[in-house]
Design an enzyme around this catalytic site. Structure first.
Site, PDB file in Angstrom:
ATOM      1  N   LYS A 100       2.114 101.076  -7.481  1.00 35.95           N
ATOM      2  CA  LYS A 100       2.358  99.861  -6.829  1.00 35.95           C
ATOM      3  C   LYS A 100       0.812  99.263  -7.305  1.00 35.95           C
ATOM      4  CE  LYS A 100       6.352  99.638  -4.379  1.00 35.95           C
ATOM      5  NZ  LYS A 100       7.017  99.590  -2.954  1.00 35.95           N
ATOM      6  N   ARG A 155       8.860 108.642  -2.340  1.00 43.68           N
ATOM      7  CA  ARG A 155       9.585 107.425  -4.115  1.00 43.68           C
ATOM      8  C   ARG A 155       8.158 107.249  -4.601  1.00 43.68           C
ATOM      9  NH1 ARG A 155      10.751 103.220  -6.339  1.00 43.68           N
ATOM     10  NH2 ARG A 155      12.329 102.764  -7.218  1.00 43.68           N
TER      11      ARG A 155
HETATM   12  N1  PMM Z   1      10.248  99.595  -4.590  1.00 40.47           N
HETATM   13  C1  PMM Z   1      10.779  99.881  -5.175  1.00 40.47           C
HETATM   14  C2  PMM Z   1      11.828 100.364  -5.400  1.00 40.47           C
HETATM   15  N2  PMM Z   1      12.407 100.229  -4.844  1.00 40.47           N
HETATM   16  N3  PMM Z   1      12.889 101.150  -3.029  1.00 40.47           N
HETATM   17  C3  PMM Z   1      12.457 101.435  -1.529  1.00 40.47           C
HETATM   18  N4  PMM Z   1      12.995 102.465  -0.352  1.00 40.47           N
HETATM   19  N5  PMM Z   1      10.890 101.198  -1.361  1.00 40.47           N
HETATM   20  C4  PMM Z   1      10.257 100.121  -2.001  1.00 40.47           C
HETATM   21  O1  PMM Z   1       9.078 100.353  -1.722  1.00 40.47           O
HETATM   22  C5  PMM Z   1      10.635 100.689  -3.093  1.00 40.47           C
HETATM   23  C6  PMM Z   1      12.006 100.918  -3.456  1.00 40.47           C
HETATM   24  C7  PMM Z   1       9.623  99.180  -6.696  1.00 40.47           C
HETATM   25  O2  PMM Z   1       9.475  99.960  -7.553  1.00 40.47           O
HETATM   26  P1  PMM Z   1       9.594 100.354  -9.212  1.00 40.47           P
HETATM   27  O3  PMM Z   1      10.290  99.091  -9.882  1.00 40.47           O
HETATM   28  O4  PMM Z   1       8.706 100.972  -9.350  1.00 40.47           O
HETATM   29  O5  PMM Z   1      11.138 101.054  -8.575  1.00 40.47           O
END
Ligand code: PMM
Length: 288
Positions: free
Chosen positions: A227, A267
């Protein structure tokens, strides 16, 4: 003595004796960190299986980018992207979570073998989400969310006098609403929503106060992977942030910290280093 029991147990999910690793498969052409790489069912399933081989305990499959300024995909397209990948991974015995704000996608993903619904809007984007997840009896991730992020900054609505208290209070209210909507308390995971209507300072402050989120009494998911705030730290005050894919060592550092502070799961896009990080954190905890 292990501090494991402090992470919480989630009905309907396996129990891990340490912080779990959630690997990310974005079946999107435009996610900020890995968009376009797994935009094909076969490649996406293979990638998910590779992540499991590298140590992922569960795989989060999403078909819609949540990055600031992203236009929403329509539901038919989201279903087309997500469902075959969920089915392919679940049929190989992988514990799958579906990253969606739409009830119909969640419902069909659960029918295709997903175990957990991960909704970055915490059920706010689609009024049918909470009843759908409640009816399915599925575990549900409630992320802190203040609405869709328009424009490029990602920080619209991101004004806080006290970010930790406000995020905790707003999550608390959301959890109450989700429970009132019929989702069992033991199926609820909370997530501070790093980068969602938050700047780098907010993200760091939230990570520094993970105990306050844990005090909500639900397992905590931390999703820091690649991020913007990591880019900011690595760049220093004057420098240019490295691209998303050069933030994996920094991500693993957050994984170690989050695991040590009792996160239920992290994650991440790049699993191998984080799988090591959570094992190191577990070993340190066990030595206490
Ligand atoms: N961030 C992204 C996508 N899904 N889900 C949860 N639970 N928490 C998050 O902070 C989150 C998420 C955005 O990141 P990406 O586009 O790299 O997947």
């Amino acid at each position: 003595m292990s501090t494991y029991q402090g992470r919480g147990r989630i009905d309907g999910l396996p129990v891990w004796d340490r912080c779990a690793v959630m690997g990310v498969v974005n079946v999107t052409p435009d996610s900020f960190s890995d968009g376009g790489r797994w935009f094909d069912t076969t490649a996406a399933v293979k990638h998910g299986l590779d992540l499991v081989g590298q140590g992922a305990d569960l795989v989060d499959v999403g078909g819609e980018s949540t990055r600031p300024g992203a236009t929403r995909v329509d539901e038919t397209e989201e279903l087309r992207r997500v469902i075959p990948v969920v089915r392919g991974l679940a049929s190989e015995g992988v514990t799958v979570s579906v990253d969606t704000m739409r009830a119909r996608v969640a419902e069909q993903a659960l029918a295709a073998g997903a175990t957990l619904v991960n909704d970055v809007s915490g059920g706010l984007a689609d009024p049918a989400m909470v009843p759908t997840v409640a009816a399915a009896g599925a575990p549900f991730v409630v992320m802190h969310w203040r609405g869709f992020m328009e424009g490029g900054s990602g920080n619209i609505r991101g004004t806080y006098a006290d970010v930790v208290s406000e995020v905790v209070d707003e999550l608390h209210a959301r959890v109450d609403a989700v429970i009132a909507g019929g989702i069992a308390p033991h199926r609820i995971v909370v997530d501070p929503g790093l980068g969602f209507s938050k700047d780098a300072e907010h993200d760091l402050t939230l990570l520094a106060h993970l105990d306050r989120l844990r005090a909500l009494g639900h397992p905590v998911l931390v999703a820091a992977s690649r991020k913007r705030f990591l880019g900011r730290i690595l760049a220093g005050p004057e420098g240019a942030p490295p691209p998303a894919r050069e933030r994996d060592a920094a991500t693993a550092a957050v994984s170690a910290i989050a695991a040590h502070r009792g996160a239920w799961a992290v994650r991440v896009h790049e699993v191998r280093a984080t799988a090591d990080a959570v094992r190191v954190a577990r070993a340190v905890e066990a030595a206490r």
